[in-house]
Design a protein around this motif. Sequence first.
Motif, PDB file in Angstrom:
ATOM      1  N   PRO A  29       0.834  -1.191   0.000  1.00 14.37           N
ATOM      2  CA  PRO A  29       0.000   0.000   0.000  1.00 14.37           C
ATOM      3  C   PRO A  29       0.879   1.255   0.000  1.00 14.37           C
ATOM      4  N   CYS A  30       0.374   2.329  -0.552  1.00 15.14           N
ATOM      5  CA  CYS A  30       1.132   3.580  -0.513  1.00 15.14           C
ATOM      6  C   CYS A  30       0.173   4.715  -0.162  1.00 15.14           C
ATOM      7  N   MET A  31       0.730   5.843   0.124  1.00 17.60           N
ATOM      8  CA  MET A  31      -0.105   6.967   0.568  1.00 17.60           C
ATOM      9  C   MET A  31       0.109   8.151  -0.364  1.00 17.60           C
ATOM     10  N   VAL A  32      -0.974   8.797  -0.753  1.00 20.06           N
ATOM     11  CA  VAL A  32      -0.854  10.071  -1.458  1.00 20.06           C
ATOM     12  C   VAL A  32      -1.623  11.101  -0.644  1.00 20.06           C
ATOM     13  N   THR A  33      -1.183  12.349  -0.725  1.00 15.88           N
ATOM     14  CA  THR A  33      -1.866  13.419   0.021  1.00 15.88           C
ATOM     15  C   THR A  33      -2.853  14.078  -0.932  1.00 15.88           C
ATOM     16  N   ALA A  51       3.984  23.372   0.670  1.00 17.42           N
ATOM     17  CA  ALA A  51       3.876  22.751  -0.660  1.00 17.42           C
ATOM     18  C   ALA A  51       3.547  21.278  -0.456  1.00 17.42           C
ATOM     19  N   GLY A  52       2.448  20.857  -1.012  1.00 16.03           N
ATOM     20  CA  GLY A  52       2.067  19.455  -0.853  1.00 16.03           C
ATOM     21  C   GLY A  52       0.690  19.223  -1.426  1.00 16.03           C
ATOM     22  N   GLY A  53       0.016  18.184  -0.892  1.00 16.25           N
ATOM     23  CA  GLY A  53      -1.320  17.900  -1.404  1.00 16.25           C
ATOM     24  C   GLY A  53      -1.286  17.582  -2.886  1.00 16.25           C
ATOM     25  N   CYS A  54      -0.270  16.861  -3.302  1.00 17.10           N
ATOM     26  CA  CYS A  54      -0.044  16.620  -4.731  1.00 17.10           C
ATOM     27  C   CYS A  54      -1.033  15.657  -5.355  1.00 17.10           C
ATOM     28  N   SER A  55      -1.901  15.048  -4.596  1.00 14.91           N
ATOM     29  CA  SER A  55      -3.017  14.243  -5.089  1.00 14.91           C
ATOM     30  C   SER A  55      -2.614  13.201  -6.123  1.00 14.91           C
ATOM     31  N   GLY A  56      -1.437  12.615  -5.911  1.00 10.33           N
ATOM     32  CA  GLY A  56      -1.038  11.504  -6.766  1.00 10.33           C
ATOM     33  C   GLY A  56      -0.426  11.909  -8.095  1.00 10.33           C
ATOM     34  N   HIS A  57      -0.196  13.228  -8.306  1.00  8.39           N
ATOM     35  CA  HIS A  57       0.421  13.602  -9.583  1.00  8.39           C
ATOM     36  C   HIS A  57       1.500  14.653  -9.409  1.00  8.39           C
ATOM     37  N   GLY A  58       2.217  14.612  -8.250  1.00  7.89           N
ATOM     38  CA  GLY A  58       3.224  15.627  -7.994  1.00  7.89           C
ATOM     39  C   GLY A  58       4.591  15.345  -8.582  1.00  7.89           C
ATOM     40  N   PHE A  59       4.871  14.079  -8.886  1.00 14.75           N
ATOM     41  CA  PHE A  59       6.227  13.742  -9.337  1.00 14.75           C
ATOM     42  C   PHE A  59       6.567  14.491 -10.617  1.00 14.75           C
ATOM     43  N   LYS A  60       5.655  14.448 -11.572  1.00 11.54           N
ATOM     44  CA  LYS A  60       5.978  15.075 -12.857  1.00 11.54           C
ATOM     45  C   LYS A  60       6.013  16.601 -12.778  1.00 11.54           C
ATOM     46  N   HIS A  61       5.457  17.159 -11.721  1.00 11.95           N
ATOM     47  CA  HIS A  61       5.455  18.623 -11.578  1.00 11.95           C
ATOM     48  C   HIS A  61       6.500  19.088 -10.569  1.00 11.95           C
TER      49      HIS A  61
END
Length: 92
Positions: A29-33, A51-61
Amino acid sequence: MAAEDWATAAALPEQVIPGLRPEPVKAQPCMVTDTPDHQFVLGRRHRTVVAGGCSGHGFKHASAIGEAVARTVTGEGSFAELDFLAADRFTG
Ligand SMILES: Cc1cc2nc3c(=O)[nH]c(=O)nc-3n(C[C@H](O)[C@H](O)[C@H](O)COP(=O)(O)OP(=O)(O)OC[C@H]3O[C@@H](n4cnc5c(N)ncnc54)[C@H](O)[C@@H]3O)c2cc1C
């Protein structure tokens, strides 16, 4: 991890690689904010830059988020309109 957690994903490999055993060798399991609007949280709250709350798509940004944070910390102007990511947008 319960089978129903990966059952949907397990159907995919079989379509792409027939004969592949669908059960994962390992599942973790993993966690996203997540935020209510699935947009990042980026901005200053008093003396803190958030800075956070990337909702599972922060890596590319990540590089743009990093640039925006650096500019917020140094007081340089933003390179784009980022008010829609304001840290207090959920507190009304
Ligand atoms: C399985 C998975 C797949 C993903 N796939 C994609 C994808 O394909 N594309 C995409 O764009 N995004 C993807 N994401 C989302 C992306 O990884 C996150 O949006 C991004 O990593 C969030 O960045 P972050 O800096 O907010 O948090 P994180 O990357 O989690 O960084 C937080 C850091 O803070 C550290 N930390 C925690 N507590 C403390 C503390 N008390 N003191 C000091 N340090 C602390 C942690 O060790 C960690 O290094 C995926 C996420 C997961 C879990």
